[in-house]
Design an enzyme around this catalytic site. Structure first.
Site, short mmCIF file in Angstrom:
data_model
loop_
_atom_site.label_atom_id
_atom_site.label_comp_id
_atom_site.label_asym_id
_atom_site.label_seq_id
_atom_site.Cartn_x
_atom_site.Cartn_y
_atom_site.Cartn_z
N CYS A 1 -24.88 -51.93 -66.68
CA CYS A 1 -26.17 -52.63 -66.70
C CYS A 1 -26.05 -54.02 -66.08
CB CYS A 1 -26.66 -52.75 -68.14
SG CYS A 1 -28.15 -53.73 -68.34
N CYS A 38 -26.94 -56.79 -69.24
CA CYS A 38 -26.02 -56.97 -70.38
C CYS A 38 -24.57 -56.65 -70.02
CB CYS A 38 -26.46 -56.12 -71.57
SG CYS A 38 -26.19 -54.34 -71.37
N ASP A 50 11.15 -80.35 -110.84
CA ASP A 50 12.29 -80.15 -109.94
C ASP A 50 12.84 -78.74 -110.11
OD1 ASP A 50 12.05 -82.72 -109.00
OD2 ASP A 50 13.59 -83.55 -110.34
#
Length: 470
Positions: A74, A77, A286
């Site tokens: 097309c 598009c 820790d």
């Protein structure tokens, strides 16, 4: 046909005066070589059932459009309005097995589509077809097609603000040069602005109206499937030492074998099938410090989860799976993003209870021990500890010790319990850190002191909410 003609005649701002004009417009559009869906777009006909391939073909036949469909892609598009492309997206989505009920679709079009759209608008204006500014957008039409296929194949509905995002890019290398006269190398916003500002005469010298058919159709580029993170909150306990909160790696070498985030994250990642997990804790201890008591508040961010419908029973199973692990999880539950605010807010307001095994260079007499235990609340002036100066700014921070208790065990060994506000360096409070923490336990005892073991016994933060009793 009556419904289609009526829709065209009654659309806002319609320029059609009769059914014959609608039919003539459809024939003229079809003769440009554009696809059936683009004919409907430029009539224009609003998105709906007529945009399915079969319905679109039947609609054109009912409008009296003659001639065979063009074999070339097309011109308007670029072949994007093709259900094969929509099906590829749906297949990619279905393969990931997301449990989403809705999704938002974003589409990035080739820039040449915008140039060709304006060319078609000018063609329509030349032929008196519809309204030049009323054509259905290619992006909207393609989203409509994807929505139809997603609903049929996966039961997923379209929702603009859905946490499930499907973002696709459509590419067409053949027509890329068509945009150069507008500055194709600029940002998309600048490109669209240049296209809008380009006068008609200049545009027509660079673009055919209607546009010519390309030799190749557009193809599907990258497909991104991203879902908002799933947040799972709870509390963790660390029952062994030498376990870091997150992977502890220095120069490519692991310092600790295990981390809290990995041990809890692994079963959650398996459950939610997320890309990765990120643990956020209310502070951190820790690696050589245990986390006991009720545990430390945390949440895990499960990034891009395929599964978000997680049941309490499944989360209890995750907790149970950690039974032989050095790390345990409690109160696991899904939470909302706003629920995580307490984790950040609590960084400065919470208090922690610590228990430490302490060595003193000489035993304390009863009077000195009593004096220490009667100290009450203290305000420490803590300079950034030597051990973290390489990664923390050299500042002096005032930190409160709310209470402390020193109990003699045997010889030079003591048990120290301390409740302090968040951010207090307990190890440095014990030995003084070369005079960088004042006062310190060593200073109060009058002899050198060191900390041998440290546990966190409580973090006073109301998170997560209590689970409902079964």
């Amino acid at each position: 046909m009556a419904d289609v003609v009526a829709a065209c005649l009654e659309s806002p701002g319609s320029t059609y005066q009769s059914a014959d004009q609608v039919k003539d417009a459809a024939q003229a559009l079809s003769q440009t070589g554009i696809c059936t869906l683009c004919v409907l777009r430029y009539l224009p006909l609003e998105l709906g059932h007529a945009y399915s391939t079969c319905s679109a073909t039947n609609t054109l036949q009912e409008l009296g459009v003659t001639g065979e469909p063009a074999e070339a892609p097309c011109p308007a598009c670029l072949g994007i309005l093709n259900y094969e492309l929509a099906d590829q997206i749906v297949d990619a989505y279905a393969a990931q097995q997301f449990d989403a009920q809705d999704a938002a679709v974003g589409v990035e079009l080739p820039r040449s589509v915008f140039v060709r759209h304006r060319a078609m608008q000018l063609f329509c204006a030349d032929r008196g077809i519809g309204r030049a500014d009323a054509a259905v957008d290619v992006k909207d039409a393609f989203k409509h097609m994807v929505a139809q296929r997603l609903a049929a194949a996966c039961g997923v509905t379209m929702l603009g603000d859905s946490p499930m995002r499907i973002d696709v890019t459509l590419v067409h290398a053949e027509s890329a040069a068509e945009t150069r006269f507008l500055g194709a190398d600029e940002s998309k916003t600048a490109f669209l602005s240049a296209l809008r500002d380009c006068d008609e005469r200049t545009f027509r010298t660079h673009a055919a109206c209607p546009p010519a058919a390309p030799q190749t159709p557009a193809r599907l580029g990258p497909v991104s499937l991203r879902r908002a993170s799933l947040l799972i909150g709870g509390r963790y306990l660390k029952l062994e030492r030498n376990v870091s909160q997150t992977p502890f790696i220095i120069e490519g070498r692991r310092v600790t074998e295990h981390s809290v985030s990995e041990l809890i994250g692994a079963p959650l990642q398996k459950l939610t099938r997320c890309d990765s997990c990120n643990l956020v804790g209310s502070g951190r201890e820790d690696a050589d410090v245990r986390m006991l008591g009720a545990g430390r508040p945390f949440y895990i961010e499960c990034i891009n989860p395929r599964v978000t419908r997680v049941t309490p029973a499944q989360l209890r199973a995750v907790e149970e799976s950690l039974g032989a692990s050095p790390v345990r999880a409690r109160l696991l539950q899904t939470i909302r993003p706003q629920d995580t605010a307490v984790i950040k807010q609590g960084e400065e307001s919470k208090t922690k209870l610590y228990c430490a095994l302490v060595w003193l260079a000489a035993p304390l007499d009863a009077q000195r021990l009593e004096e220490i235990n009667q100290q009450g609340a203290l305000v420490l002036q803590q300079k950034t500890p030597v051990r973290v100066l390489h990664r923390r700014a050299p500042l002096t921070r005032a930190k409160r010790v709310l209470r402390l208790e020193l109990v003699h065990l045997e010889g030079r060994f003591y048990k120290l319990r301390v409740e302090a506000e968040a951010g207090t360096y307990i190890k440095e409070f014990v030995h003084g850190d070369l005079g960088r923490t004042v006062p310190s336990l060593a200073q109060m005892a009058g002899v050198p002191a060191d900390i041998l073991e440290l546990d966190v016994e409580n973090v006073s933060l109301d998170f997560p909410p209590p689970l409902p009793s079964s």
